[in-house]
Every structure is written in structure tokens, then in C-alpha cells.
Design an enzyme around this catalytic site. Structure first.
Site, PDB file in Angstrom:
ATOM      1  N   GLN A 114     -16.603  -5.740  -7.056  1.00  0.00           N
ATOM      2  CA  GLN A 114     -15.348  -6.047  -6.352  1.00  0.00           C
ATOM      3  C   GLN A 114     -15.532  -5.807  -4.865  1.00  0.00           C
ATOM      4  O   GLN A 114     -15.919  -4.726  -4.434  1.00  0.00           O
ATOM      5  CB  GLN A 114     -14.213  -5.167  -6.890  1.00  0.00           C
ATOM      6  CG  GLN A 114     -12.912  -5.286  -6.101  1.00  0.00           C
ATOM      7  CD  GLN A 114     -12.746  -4.180  -5.072  1.00  0.00           C
ATOM      8  OE1 GLN A 114     -12.964  -3.017  -5.383  1.00  0.00           O
ATOM      9  NE2 GLN A 114     -12.364  -4.538  -3.848  1.00  0.00           N
TER      10      GLN A 114
ATOM     11  N   TYR B 294     -14.011  -5.532  -1.095  1.00  0.00           N
ATOM     12  CA  TYR B 294     -12.981  -5.461  -0.061  1.00  0.00           C
ATOM     13  C   TYR B 294     -13.543  -6.241   1.112  1.00  0.00           C
ATOM     14  O   TYR B 294     -14.692  -6.023   1.497  1.00  0.00           O
ATOM     15  CB  TYR B 294     -12.774  -4.007   0.398  1.00  0.00           C
ATOM     16  CG  TYR B 294     -11.754  -3.225  -0.379  1.00  0.00           C
ATOM     17  CD1 TYR B 294     -10.398  -3.407  -0.149  1.00  0.00           C
ATOM     18  CD2 TYR B 294     -12.140  -2.283  -1.322  1.00  0.00           C
ATOM     19  CE1 TYR B 294      -9.450  -2.681  -0.841  1.00  0.00           C
ATOM     20  CE2 TYR B 294     -11.202  -1.543  -2.033  1.00  0.00           C
ATOM     21  CZ  TYR B 294      -9.859  -1.755  -1.777  1.00  0.00           C
ATOM     22  OH  TYR B 294      -8.924  -1.023  -2.467  1.00  0.00           O
TER      23      TYR B 294
ATOM     24  N   ARG C 171       2.620   5.789  -1.433  1.00  0.00           N
ATOM     25  CA  ARG C 171       2.568   6.602  -2.655  1.00  0.00           C
ATOM     26  C   ARG C 171       2.985   8.036  -2.353  1.00  0.00           C
ATOM     27  O   ARG C 171       2.196   8.828  -1.835  1.00  0.00           O
ATOM     28  CB  ARG C 171       1.155   6.561  -3.232  1.00  0.00           C
ATOM     29  CG  ARG C 171       0.712   5.129  -3.512  1.00  0.00           C
ATOM     30  CD  ARG C 171      -0.687   5.031  -4.062  1.00  0.00           C
ATOM     31  NE  ARG C 171      -1.111   3.644  -4.043  1.00  0.00           N
ATOM     32  CZ  ARG C 171      -2.353   3.239  -3.793  1.00  0.00           C
ATOM     33  NH1 ARG C 171      -3.308   4.111  -3.573  1.00  0.00           N
ATOM     34  NH2 ARG C 171      -2.645   1.960  -3.792  1.00  0.00           N
TER      35      ARG C 171
ATOM     36  N   LYS D 291      -8.965 -11.440  -7.176  1.00  0.00           N
ATOM     37  CA  LYS D 291      -8.186 -10.413  -7.902  1.00  0.00           C
ATOM     38  C   LYS D 291      -6.947 -10.028  -7.102  1.00  0.00           C
ATOM     39  O   LYS D 291      -7.027  -9.793  -5.898  1.00  0.00           O
ATOM     40  CB  LYS D 291      -9.047  -9.167  -8.128  1.00  0.00           C
ATOM     41  CG  LYS D 291      -8.297  -7.992  -8.748  1.00  0.00           C
ATOM     42  CD  LYS D 291      -9.247  -6.852  -9.055  1.00  0.00           C
ATOM     43  CE  LYS D 291      -8.561  -5.707  -9.765  1.00  0.00           C
ATOM     44  NZ  LYS D 291      -7.811  -4.808  -8.884  1.00  0.00           N
TER      45      LYS D 291
ATOM     46  N   HIS E  87      -2.211  -4.637  -9.021  1.00  0.00           N
ATOM     47  CA  HIS E  87      -2.909  -3.399  -8.689  1.00  0.00           C
ATOM     48  C   HIS E  87      -2.350  -2.231  -9.510  1.00  0.00           C
ATOM     49  O   HIS E  87      -2.269  -1.102  -9.034  1.00  0.00           O
ATOM     50  CB  HIS E  87      -2.780  -3.120  -7.185  1.00  0.00           C
ATOM     51  CG  HIS E  87      -4.025  -2.560  -6.561  1.00  0.00           C
ATOM     52  ND1 HIS E  87      -4.948  -3.334  -5.914  1.00  0.00           N
ATOM     53  CD2 HIS E  87      -4.497  -1.284  -6.475  1.00  0.00           C
ATOM     54  CE1 HIS E  87      -5.920  -2.573  -5.456  1.00  0.00           C
ATOM     55  NE2 HIS E  87      -5.677  -1.323  -5.781  1.00  0.00           N
TER      56      HIS E  87
ATOM     57  N   ARG F 138       0.643  -0.306  -7.839  1.00  0.00           N
ATOM     58  CA  ARG F 138       0.333   0.690  -6.795  1.00  0.00           C
ATOM     59  C   ARG F 138       0.581   0.184  -5.386  1.00  0.00           C
ATOM     60  O   ARG F 138       0.418   0.925  -4.425  1.00  0.00           O
ATOM     61  CB  ARG F 138      -1.148   1.093  -6.898  1.00  0.00           C
ATOM     62  CG  ARG F 138      -1.471   1.853  -8.147  1.00  0.00           C
ATOM     63  CD  ARG F 138      -2.961   1.948  -8.357  1.00  0.00           C
ATOM     64  NE  ARG F 138      -3.636   2.895  -7.494  1.00  0.00           N
ATOM     65  CZ  ARG F 138      -3.662   4.200  -7.670  1.00  0.00           C
ATOM     66  NH1 ARG F 138      -3.003   4.740  -8.678  1.00  0.00           N
ATOM     67  NH2 ARG F 138      -4.335   4.986  -6.851  1.00  0.00           N
TER      68      ARG F 138
ATOM     69  N   GLY G 101      -0.940  -2.645 -16.643  1.00  0.00           N
ATOM     70  CA  GLY G 101       0.074  -2.253 -17.620  1.00  0.00           C
ATOM     71  C   GLY G 101      -0.380  -2.114 -19.062  1.00  0.00           C
ATOM     72  O   GLY G 101       0.340  -1.546 -19.875  1.00  0.00           O
TER      73      GLY G 101
ATOM     74  N   GLY H 214      -7.453  -0.315 -15.877  1.00  0.00           N
ATOM     75  CA  GLY H 214      -7.965   0.655 -14.917  1.00  0.00           C
ATOM     76  C   GLY H 214      -7.758   2.082 -15.397  1.00  0.00           C
ATOM     77  O   GLY H 214      -8.694   2.777 -15.801  1.00  0.00           O
TER      78      GLY H 214
HETATM   79  C1  FMN Z   1      -6.792   5.196  -9.037  1.00  0.00           C
HETATM   80  C2  FMN Z   1      -6.927   3.707  -8.893  1.00  0.00           C
HETATM   81  C3  FMN Z   1      -7.787   3.208  -7.918  1.00  0.00           C
HETATM   82  C4  FMN Z   1      -7.955   1.824  -7.795  1.00  0.00           C
HETATM   83  N1  FMN Z   1      -8.866   1.334  -6.882  1.00  0.00           N
HETATM   84  C5  FMN Z   1      -9.111   0.014  -6.842  1.00  0.00           C
HETATM   85  C6  FMN Z   1     -10.148  -0.504  -6.018  1.00  0.00           C
HETATM   86  O1  FMN Z   1     -10.861   0.227  -5.329  1.00  0.00           O
HETATM   87  N2  FMN Z   1     -10.341  -1.856  -6.015  1.00  0.00           N
HETATM   88  C7  FMN Z   1      -9.589  -2.715  -6.785  1.00  0.00           C
HETATM   89  O2  FMN Z   1      -9.815  -3.921  -6.768  1.00  0.00           O
HETATM   90  N3  FMN Z   1      -8.603  -2.236  -7.569  1.00  0.00           N
HETATM   91  C8  FMN Z   1      -8.360  -0.908  -7.651  1.00  0.00           C
HETATM   92  N4  FMN Z   1      -7.402  -0.434  -8.496  1.00  0.00           N
HETATM   93  C9  FMN Z   1      -6.623  -1.374  -9.336  1.00  0.00           C
HETATM   94  C10 FMN Z   1      -7.315  -1.638 -10.663  1.00  0.00           C
HETATM   95  O3  FMN Z   1      -8.475  -2.409 -10.481  1.00  0.00           O
HETATM   96  C11 FMN Z   1      -6.405  -2.396 -11.631  1.00  0.00           C
HETATM   97  O4  FMN Z   1      -5.882  -3.531 -10.981  1.00  0.00           O
HETATM   98  C12 FMN Z   1      -5.254  -1.549 -12.182  1.00  0.00           C
HETATM   99  O5  FMN Z   1      -5.674  -0.225 -12.426  1.00  0.00           O
HETATM  100  C13 FMN Z   1      -4.749  -2.161 -13.474  1.00  0.00           C
HETATM  101  O6  FMN Z   1      -3.650  -1.486 -13.954  1.00  0.00           O
HETATM  102  P1  FMN Z   1      -3.689  -0.365 -15.113  1.00  0.00           P
HETATM  103  O7  FMN Z   1      -4.198   0.887 -14.457  1.00  0.00           O
HETATM  104  O8  FMN Z   1      -2.275  -0.301 -15.519  1.00  0.00           O
HETATM  105  O9  FMN Z   1      -4.620  -0.841 -16.197  1.00  0.00           O
HETATM  106  C14 FMN Z   1      -7.219   0.950  -8.635  1.00  0.00           C
HETATM  107  C15 FMN Z   1      -6.374   1.466  -9.609  1.00  0.00           C
HETATM  108  C16 FMN Z   1      -6.228   2.838  -9.751  1.00  0.00           C
HETATM  109  C17 FMN Z   1      -5.323   3.354 -10.835  1.00  0.00           C
END
Ligand code: FMN
Length: 384
Positions: free
Chosen positions: A133, A135, A170, A257, A281, A284, A314, A335
Site C-alpha cells: 500500500q 501513501y 480521533r 483503496k 478506512h 477512522r 466493518g 484490519g
Molecule cells: C490502527 C489502524 C491503522 C491503519 N493504517 C492504515 C495504513 O497505514 N494504510 C492504509 O491504507 N489503511 C490503514 N488502515 C485502514 C485499514 O487498511 C482498513 O481500511 C480498515 O482497518 C478496515 O476496517 P476494519 O478495521 O473494520 O476491518 C488502518 C486501520 C487501523 C485500524
């Protein structure tokens, strides 16, 4: 791989409860929280759970298979591990644990640009199967170098993130002093002392750092300076001009994404992406966001034959994965669920969580009398 679930933790909720006891509060809340008032994070799951499925008990039924094809690759289950930043802070060595488990189970592992394992190490562990992934870096030279490294590491898929034009708001992270730049207050140190296994493992594996970014990060930065460096180095804002050179350079599959609208889906198709991950995300970034399953219901029927549509945000169980696949997703990612697993069970957490989710998902398929993952949409009840 033989199914071996630790019977004390048969659900993601059980893993979450255990993880909360073992991870220092500031790190657990970074993992667990949504943003603002936590509306989006709970709506994601509650909307997925509104989807109802219909079994076909009297049809001639063999056995179900969880094999799933996406982006021309075959996986043993229709779910993978989403990119998560700062993983080593939540559980020491967790990206290695999860990458190894994903490789053993033949499911995809996506490495975040800002996690605590390098592209090269992820590739070594997964024999070149890890997805990366990205950035988007501000400087073209940095972008090109990272893309070159992902290519040299044989990453089959580059996942470009589009849903962080700004950092999410947050409240917990702000209170804990973890909003970027992260900081170590006395309270945080006291929290660490209360979690001895986490503390011992952190001593064993060392202070987590952004491994992939090490070659570009000036030495000797304190955490605050590091946060400022990250802010300067990456820009979450994407447009066609920034995407075009990435599409031109990257010869593998390219996935966008964070898509959450029909317009961005149309743009992704036009710009030559191979797939999109509908995602907010994990709730978040935008607390007023539409739940991802809601977006999927609109977008999959219209664009599913033009681009591979995947989804995250979710899901917490096999039935949730089945509901999402039945709603038209070609693949799913999670995630937090996997991080809860590692937080709860350490080295065994990746294998346990994947095995558990696979067992739950297979049970739903058998119960529906559905043999193939791609037939799940035939089981959705439309009158909802
Ligand atoms: C603690 C945390 C850090 C995350 N960091 C990134 C990241 O660095 N890059 C990214 O593309 N998504 C990041 N995400 C989003 C996840 O890739 C994903 O979209 C998300 O966790 C999916 O939702 P779920 O936790 O309900 O399964 C992060 C999510 C969490 C919970």
C-alpha cells in the site's frame, strides 16, 4: 492447513477483549477507535449485519469451496489482511506474524507504507506475494524509488491509498498524545509497565520504526520531528496528474483503496486501475461517511463488470464476509480483526484468526448450500 482454533477465543469479540488486556491503553485505543463520535465505525458493522441470506436446502449440493479468484490470482479464502500502520506499536513483531500466517493460508497480506516492517522483509516472508500500500509521496524521486523497490520485491499488487487527504480527528489519540506526532508521556509509560508481555516483547524486538522509510528518514529524529518529516514527505491528496505516472510506471496490478463514491469509481476505471477497495478506512477518517456496504450495494451492480470491486471496513466474522461477498464484492479485507488476534495470542494470533474466520465462513456456505464463492450473490434477499 489443519483447522486448530484456540477454543477460548471463538470470535473476534473474544480476541478483542483479550487484546485489550494485553496492549497498553494508548496503543489499544489507536487500534480500536474510529474518529469523532465513532458513528461511522459502528454503522459499518451494523449495516453489514442488515444483509440477509437465503439458503437452498433442497438443491442437489456437493461440498462448498472457499477458493476465490481476484485480480487473476487464486486464494484459499475471500478475505485478506488490510494494511495497518504502526503495527509493531500495537503488538511487537505483529506484521511478521501476520505476513507469515497469510502466506501459510494463501491469503493476501497488504503491507502499509507506514508500518514497522520493510517491503523487502514482507516479500522475503511471503515469497513475493505481499501486496504493497502506497501513501503518495510529495517528491517524484521518492515515489519512483519506492515503486522500484516494490517492483524489485516482486509485489504483485500496488494499492494506492486515496482516503487520507487529512488526518482523522480521533479524540482518544489526542488525549493519549498519540495523534501524530506520537509522544511518550509519563501516563503512557505507566500503561506500558502494566502490560508485561507487551513490554518484554518490545524489548526483544526493539523500538518499532517505519522500516520501509528508513533509507529516506534523517537519523536521530525524535518522535515529534519524525511526525513532521512524515507530514512533509507524504501528501494524501491525489488527482489524475499524480496518478498517471504511477500507472505508467507500475507494471503489476494497480488498486485504488478508499473509494467511497460512484464518481471516484468512474475515475478509477478511466485512469486504468485494475481494482478498487471500497473503504472508509474502518470509520477512522470521516465520521459522517456512508457505510461501505451501502456504497457497495450502489456501485457493484453498475461497475462490477468494468473493474474488480473489493471492500473493507466493518467485517468481524465469517457471516459478515459472506454478506459482503453476496452483496457483490469480489474480495474482502479486514484490519482490526487480525490485530486483535495478534494482540490476544501473540505468535499464534495470525493463524488462529485466519483459521477461525475461514471456519465461520465455510459454515455459512455449507448452511446456505452454496458451493462456490462466486455464487453467493444468488443467496441475497433483496426485499430488505
Ligand atoms: C490502527 C489502524 C491503522 C491503519 N493504517 C492504515 C495504513 O497505514 N494504510 C492504509 O491504507 N489503511 C490503514 N488502515 C485502514 C485499514 O487498511 C482498513 O481500511 C480498515 O482497518 C478496515 O476496517 P476494519 O478495521 O473494520 O476491518 C488502518 C486501520 C487501523 C485500524
Amino acid at each position: 492447513m489443519a483447522a486448530k482454533i484456540n477454543s477460548a477465543y471463538p470470535s473476534v469479540d473474544d480476541l478483542r477483549t483479550k487484546a485489550k488486556k494485553r496492549i497498553p491503553k494508548f496503543a489499544f485505543e489507536y487500534l480500536d477507535g474510529g474518529c469523532n463520535e465513532d458513528v461511522s465505525i459502528s454503522r459499518n458493522t451494523s449495516d453489514i449485519r442488515k444483509v440477509q441470506l437465503q439458503p437452498r436446502y433442497l438443491r442437489n449440493y456437493g461440498t462448498s469451496s472457499t477458493q476465490t479468484k481476484v485480480l487473476g490470482m487464486e486464494f484459499d479464502a475471500p478475505f485478506g489482511i488490510a494494511p495497518v500502520g504502526l503495527q509493531g506499536l500495537m503488538w511487537p513483531n505483529s506484521p511478521e506474524i501476520l505476513a507469515k500466517a497469510a502466506y501459510a493460508h494463501n491469503i493476501p497480506f497488504i503491507l502499509s507504507t507506514v508500518t514497522t516492517m520493510s517491503i523487502e522483509r514482507a516479500s522475503e516472508i511471503t515469497e513475493g506475494k505481499a501486496w504493497f500500500q502506497l501513501y503518495n509521496p510529495v517528491e517524484d524521486a521518492l515515489r519512483d524509488d519506492i515503486i522500484k523497490r516494490a517492483e524489485a520485491a516482486q509485489c504483485p499488487v500496488l494499492v494506492l491509498l486515496c482516503d487520507v487527504p487529512t488526518f482523522g480527528y480521533r479524540p482518544r489519540d489526542i488525549r493519549n498524545g498519540l495523534a501524530l506526532p506520537p509522544k511518550m508521556s509519563l501516563t503512557n509509560i505507566l500503561q506500558i509497565l502494566g502490560k508485561p508481555t507487551w513490554a518484554m516483547n518490545t524489548l526483544k524486538y526493539g523500538q518499532p520504526t517505519f522500516e520501509t522509510l528508513k533509507p529516506y528518514t534523517p537519523e536521530g529524529l525524535n518522535l515529534k520531528q519524525l511526525g513532521q518529516f512524515m507530514d512533509k514527505t507524504f501528501s494524501g491528496r491525489l488527482n489524475e496528474e499524480k496518478i498517471k505516472p504511477i500507472r505508467d510506471k507500475w507494471k503489476g496490478k494497480l488498486v485504488l483503496k478508499g473509494v467511497a463514491s460512484e464518481q471516484d469509481t468512474q475515475d478509477a476505471i478511466r485512469m486504468g486501475f485494475d481494482g478498487i477497495i471500497l473503504s472508509n478506512h474502518g470509520g477512522r477518517q470521516l465520521d459522517a461517511a456512508e457505510s461501505t456496504i451501502h456504497s457497495l450495494h450502489d456501485i457493484a451492480p453498475k461497475y462490477g463488470d468494468q473493474i474488480e470491486i473489493m471492500m473493507d471496513s466493518g467485517m468481524r466474522s465469517g457471516p459478515d464476509i459472506a454478506r459482503t461477498m453476496a452483496s457483490g464484492a469480489k474480495f474482502t479485507f479486514m484490519g482490526r480483526s487480525f490485530m486483535y488476534g495478534v494482540g490476544a495470542l501473540g505468535n499464534a494470533g495470525g493463524d488462529h484468526t485466519i483459521t477461525m474466520l475461514k471456519t465461520q465462513f465455510k459454515q455459512v456456505m455449507d448452511q446456505l448450500c452454496c458451493e462456490r464463492v462466486e455464487d453467493l450473490p444468488q443467496h441475497i434477499i433483496k426485499k430488505q
